[in-house]
Write an enzyme that holds these catalytic residues in place. Structure first.
Site, PDB file in Angstrom:
ATOM      1  N   HIS A  65       6.068  29.983  84.548  1.00 11.87           N
ATOM      2  CA  HIS A  65       4.913  30.844  84.249  1.00 11.87           C
ATOM      3  C   HIS A  65       4.867  32.093  85.127  1.00 11.87           C
ATOM      4  O   HIS A  65       4.040  32.974  84.883  1.00 11.87           O
ATOM      5  CB  HIS A  65       3.603  30.073  84.422  1.00 11.87           C
ATOM      6  N   ASP A 104       9.580  22.658  78.265  1.00 12.61           N
ATOM      7  CA  ASP A 104       8.249  22.363  78.806  1.00 12.61           C
ATOM      8  C   ASP A 104       7.238  22.571  77.682  1.00 12.61           C
ATOM      9  O   ASP A 104       7.426  23.427  76.820  1.00 12.61           O
ATOM     10  CB  ASP A 104       7.959  23.306  79.976  1.00 12.61           C
ATOM     11  N   HIS A 155       4.431  23.860  77.720  1.00  4.62           N
ATOM     12  CA  HIS A 155       3.776  25.165  77.796  1.00  4.62           C
ATOM     13  C   HIS A 155       4.824  26.268  77.622  1.00  4.62           C
ATOM     14  O   HIS A 155       5.956  26.131  78.077  1.00  4.62           O
ATOM     15  CB  HIS A 155       3.088  25.341  79.158  1.00  4.62           C
ATOM     16  N   ASP A 210       6.260  17.570  80.137  1.00  2.00           N
ATOM     17  CA  ASP A 210       4.857  17.400  79.746  1.00  2.00           C
ATOM     18  C   ASP A 210       4.667  17.389  78.232  1.00  2.00           C
ATOM     19  O   ASP A 210       3.526  17.313  77.761  1.00  2.00           O
ATOM     20  CB  ASP A 210       3.969  18.460  80.408  1.00  2.00           C
TER      21      ASP A 210
HETATM   22 ZN    ZN Z   1       4.085  22.676  81.316  1.00  2.00          ZN
END
Ligand code: ZN
Length: 308
Positions: free
Chosen positions: A125, A162, A164, A245
């Site tokens: 991120h 991931d 996200h 995740d």
């Molecule tokens: Zn994540």
């Protein structure tokens, strides 16, 4: 050769506030999962000290100085709504980068077939000038540039499963066709980026997944979007932003994968890495917040890496 595993005790000293999902226990659970007989052949190496100058491969000096200034002498400092730093966070972050870069050196210099880096804080991120989403610096992006600068890699593919979207990695390589960025992620979900029409210089491939997506649709997205893009790109190195995740047990998202899916996806990427880059593959831990889901998934991932 073998599969190498980098970790370091400093990664446990990046302390987050009580109740924060990105916590040191994640790495303890992962380490326990890799203790068994099945992992006795893992080449376990303590991560080397990182070279701070390599942070500049992906982030401007002014931003690096800002993060450094935010590290507290005691307690926990808040960098954004969910990103924090403790006194040892700088050393942890730089060592995470050192491990990622060393992993790249290992696969280019023939010390390992492939490498898994169990580090924190995670990185995907972190944008050029923004630390966010539990991430300070973008480990995968720095490692990709390290491969290009030190080892002459012309094309590096970063595959990010991931749950996200890796907005940071996308931001850093948005106009850099020498790096392919492919992501499967839940949408809508934090950080809100990752739509199919975000394509950068033709080097960004997003495969958003609806909440509730299970194995079949995930594998279909991987087969129809991610793998063909990696194949066409013919990378010299594959870097995996390996968050776990998207596991069904994870509390931060609603994707319903099992550890078998991570085993499968790892195998598919190893095949492509073998066809194009002599098998060079470096995997960096990103998210994964249910300790059991993380442990099972990482064990499946590393187990597959070891099968060569
Ligand atoms: Zn994540």
């Amino acid at each position: 050769m073998a599969t190498r595993l980098y970790t370091h005790p400093i990664f446990l000293e990046h302390i987050t506030p009580p109740g924060h999902p990105e916590r040191p226990d994640r790495l303890r659970a992962l380490a326990r999962a890799l203790e068994g007989e099945a992992f006795s052949a893992l080449d376990r190496v303590e991560a080397p000290a990182g070279d701070e100058a390599t942070i500049l491969y992906a982030h401007p000096a002014e931003f690096v100085a800002r993060v450094r200034a935010a590290i507290p002498e005691t307690g926990i400092a808040r960098i954004d709504a969910d990103t924090t730093a403790s006194p040892k966070s700088w050393q942890a972050a730089v060592t995470a980068i050192g491990a990622a870069n060393a992993a790249v050196d290992d696969v280019f210099e023939g010390r390992a077939d492939n490498v898994f880096v169990a580090a924190r804080p995670p990185g995907h991120h972190a944008e050029k000038t923004t630390a966010m989403g539990f991430c300070l610096f973008n480990n995968a992006a720095i490692a990709a540039r390290h491969a290009q600068r030190k080892h002459g890699a012309e094309r590096v593919a970063i595959v990010d499963w991931d749950v996200h979207h890796g907005n940071g990695t996308q931001d850093i390589f948005w106009d850099d066709p020498s790096v392919l960025y492919c992501s499967t992620h839940q949408m809508p979900l934090y950080p809100g980026t990752g739509a199919k029409n975000e394509t950068g210089a033709g080097n960004i491939v997003n495969a958003p997944l609806s909440p509730g997506t299970g194995s079949d649709h995930f594998r279909e997205a991987f087969l129809s979007r991610v793998l063909p893009a990696v194949h066409d790109f013919s990378p010299d190195l594959v870097i995996v932003s390996a968050g776990f995740d998207a596991h069904h047990r994870d509390p931060l998202a609603e994707i319903e994968l099992t550890e078998d899916d991570f085993d499968w996806a790892t195998g598919r990427l190893m095949e492509l890495a073998g066809r194009h880059g002599g098998g060079k593959l470096v995997s960096l831990l990103e998210g994964g917040y249910d300790l059991q889901g993380l442990a099972y998934s990482a064990a499946a991932h590393v187990g597959r890496l070891m099968k060569g």
